[in-house]
Design a protein around this motif. Sequence first.
Motif, short mmCIF file in Angstrom:
data_model
loop_
_atom_site.label_atom_id
_atom_site.label_comp_id
_atom_site.label_asym_id
_atom_site.label_seq_id
_atom_site.Cartn_x
_atom_site.Cartn_y
_atom_site.Cartn_z
N TRP A 115 0.83 -1.21 0.00
CA TRP A 115 0.00 0.00 0.00
C TRP A 115 0.87 1.26 0.00
N LEU A 116 1.94 1.25 0.80
CA LEU A 116 2.84 2.40 0.83
C LEU A 116 3.43 2.67 -0.55
N ALA A 117 3.69 1.62 -1.29
CA ALA A 117 4.27 1.77 -2.62
C ALA A 117 3.17 1.89 -3.68
N ARG A 118 1.93 1.96 -3.26
CA ARG A 118 0.78 2.04 -4.17
C ARG A 118 0.78 0.89 -5.18
N SER A 168 27.97 14.80 6.05
CA SER A 168 26.52 14.87 6.11
C SER A 168 25.97 14.27 4.82
N ILE A 169 24.81 13.61 4.93
CA ILE A 169 24.27 13.00 3.70
C ILE A 169 22.79 13.35 3.51
N PHE A 170 22.36 13.20 2.27
CA PHE A 170 20.94 13.38 1.93
C PHE A 170 20.21 12.05 2.04
N HIS A 171 18.94 12.13 2.39
CA HIS A 171 18.08 10.95 2.40
C HIS A 171 16.87 11.19 1.52
N ARG A 172 16.26 10.10 1.10
CA ARG A 172 14.97 10.21 0.43
C ARG A 172 13.86 10.02 1.44
N LYS A 173 12.90 10.94 1.41
CA LYS A 173 11.72 10.83 2.25
C LYS A 173 10.57 10.49 1.30
N ASN A 174 10.06 9.28 1.44
CA ASN A 174 9.12 8.78 0.44
C ASN A 174 7.66 8.99 0.83
N TYR A 175 6.91 9.63 -0.02
CA TYR A 175 5.45 9.67 0.13
C TYR A 175 4.83 10.12 -1.18
N PHE A 176 3.57 9.78 -1.32
CA PHE A 176 2.87 10.14 -2.55
C PHE A 176 1.96 11.33 -2.30
N TYR A 177 2.25 12.38 -3.00
CA TYR A 177 1.38 13.54 -2.93
C TYR A 177 1.66 14.35 -4.20
N PRO A 178 0.64 14.93 -4.81
CA PRO A 178 0.87 15.51 -6.13
C PRO A 178 1.80 16.73 -6.16
N ASP A 179 2.12 17.30 -4.99
CA ASP A 179 3.07 18.42 -5.03
C ASP A 179 4.51 17.92 -5.14
N LEU A 180 4.67 16.61 -5.18
CA LEU A 180 6.00 16.00 -5.12
C LEU A 180 6.17 15.06 -6.33
N PRO A 181 6.70 15.58 -7.43
CA PRO A 181 6.65 14.77 -8.67
C PRO A 181 7.49 13.49 -8.62
N LYS A 182 8.56 13.47 -7.82
CA LYS A 182 9.40 12.26 -7.77
C LYS A 182 8.80 11.19 -6.87
N ALA A 183 7.78 11.55 -6.08
CA ALA A 183 7.23 10.66 -5.05
C ALA A 183 8.20 10.49 -3.89
N TYR A 184 9.25 11.30 -3.87
CA TYR A 184 10.07 11.42 -2.66
C TYR A 184 10.65 12.82 -2.62
N GLN A 185 10.92 13.26 -1.43
CA GLN A 185 11.57 14.56 -1.25
C GLN A 185 13.01 14.29 -0.85
N ILE A 186 13.95 14.97 -1.48
CA ILE A 186 15.33 14.83 -1.03
C ILE A 186 15.47 15.71 0.21
N SER A 187 15.86 15.08 1.32
CA SER A 187 15.91 15.77 2.60
C SER A 187 17.10 15.22 3.38
N TYR A 240 -1.39 8.76 4.87
CA TYR A 240 0.00 8.62 4.44
C TYR A 240 0.98 8.89 5.56
N ALA A 241 0.42 8.93 6.69
CA ALA A 241 1.07 9.07 7.99
C ALA A 241 2.60 9.18 7.96
N HIS A 242 3.23 8.82 9.00
CA HIS A 242 4.66 9.07 9.08
C HIS A 242 5.47 7.82 8.83
N ASP A 243 5.19 7.20 7.68
CA ASP A 243 5.95 6.01 7.31
C ASP A 243 6.73 6.36 6.05
N TYR A 244 7.77 7.17 6.25
CA TYR A 244 8.44 7.79 5.10
C TYR A 244 9.53 6.92 4.49
#
Lengths: 97, 483
Positions: free
Chosen positions: A14-17, B79-98, B269-273
């Motif tokens: 589900w998380l990965a749709r 220091s390193i970057f991580h991917r924060k994964n979630y689906f929302y239309p403001d985020l075209p990659k489906a992850y935010q580099i953070s 889409y809670a906090h399961d990034y």
Amino acid sequence: MPRLSIEEVEHVAWLARLRLSEAEKQRLTGDLNTILAHFERLQQLDTTGVEGTSHAVPMSNRYRDDEPRPSLPREEFLREAPDARDAFFVVPRIVET
Amino acid sequence: MATLFAKVETVLGMEVHAELLTQSKMFCGCSTQFGAPPNSQCCPVCLGLPGSLPVPNRAAVEHVLRTALALNCRINWRSIFHRKNYFYPDLPKAYQISQYDVPIGVDGYLDVRLDGEVKRIRIRRVHLEEDTGKLFHIEAATSFVDYNRSGVPLMEVVSEPDIYSAEEARAYLRALRLVLVWIGASDGKMEQGSLRCEPNISIRPAGTTELGTKVELKNLNSFQSVYQGVAYEVERQTQALARGEELVQETRRWDEERLITAPMRTKEYAHDYRYFPEPDLVPLEFDAPWIERLRAGLPELPEARYARYVRDYGLSEYEASLLIERDQPQVSDFFDAALRAYGGDPKRVSNWMQSDFLRLFNAAGEDWPAVKVRPEHLAAMLKLQDKGQISGKIAKEVFEVMWTTGKPPEQIVQERGLQVIGTEEDLAPIIDQVLAQHPAVVESIRKGEEGKFNFLVGQVMRATRGKADPGLVNRMLRERIAG
């Protein structure tokens, strides 16, 4: 001995749709547990004094200068969008308020 | 809002997001200019098209380093970057580099001034990420997306829960904003969304140490809404607890029209990034020469300047705040430079800054590049006044001309013939004429009506258009009236 339950596989899907059939869920639960078992074996290795690896290439500090460059013409990418209107991408409404 | 239930205390932590002042985006060369036509500043990288690769903007990294230093943080050398994964239309990659477990700066603090006291608020972390696109909900079933903002460098500053009231929350945000603006990391424009603030608020019985249920507050676009939103939320939580209700951990939105907070439907889409190290970006590694070069380039910060003005110069907090609490550090730079050139009483320079300088500066829309007067000219003008070469009234006139023309005061005095009339020889005919015109007044003064003396002084000053040396005028009038 399975470590992942089918419910957990459903959650991850589900998380990965991903929409999985019952058969796929069964198969993936088995596959994922096999993978986890492999990692369990790897974890038996003594890694005392070895730093965690976040990147496979021995490289750091690659930057670009802060100089603006031309963007893509809007038509070129809006043409590829499933739906677009005027200058915007159009998506199904997902309300957050 | 007064509360009936005084025996609780409020605990707040603040998350502040600031868009960094760069020309180009975080990982691509698209412009960051605000207000451009929708989707006119996008490319394969910030649209998340397959095959595109991000390259970090050095200036953005340095803005975060400078901020971390200004906030007294420890810098993580790697220091390193991580991917924060979630689906929302403001985020075209489906992850935010953070950034996740190794942000650029950690464990700092910011000293905040409130009602004459300095309060230290600890900073947990300062990290670098990218902003998301903007959604417009115009129609019922669809949203419109503009990705111009997608990929704009964004910094997050997270405080420890060291803030205990709406006033402190507002003061913290003010102080942090001023630091960011002074070091050039952010333009601080809350109304344009380039500085955004999300407090998390909880209350607990006074004297206990465990944190209560946290509520995160969004949509605070001004200092006033930060204050009002936090005050409202504290009151709502206090009353809910008093009624014996259980508080839920949630995100609420400040409604500026109705002046209330309301729960947001934050989806499941809670906090399961599922954070993981960004494989497309190699680590950032900092060394002492780089960090020390950035540290050396930092300006004196507002709080240090405050302390210096109050402790060394004897200015009141209020006087110091008028010079310091401005988006243009150039105003207090000017004060410092004028004081250095003058070498006299700091209060005297400060008074001129507050009355004449700031009046004209504010009237001109606080436009620093348009300021023509130079600090050494203010100093020279004060010296002319100290030496009795111009009167206080003339000094005001000279200052206005310095303001509009940028000419040095000596030249203005020369060109306009504003020198004080300082010799008895020059003044005598004028004084004699004034006395001759007002014999009745002279008579009353001789009879003891001392109050009328100033009238005569005023007449002489008028006749000389303010250029007469007041001390001399006084003495000469006295001598003549005494006969």
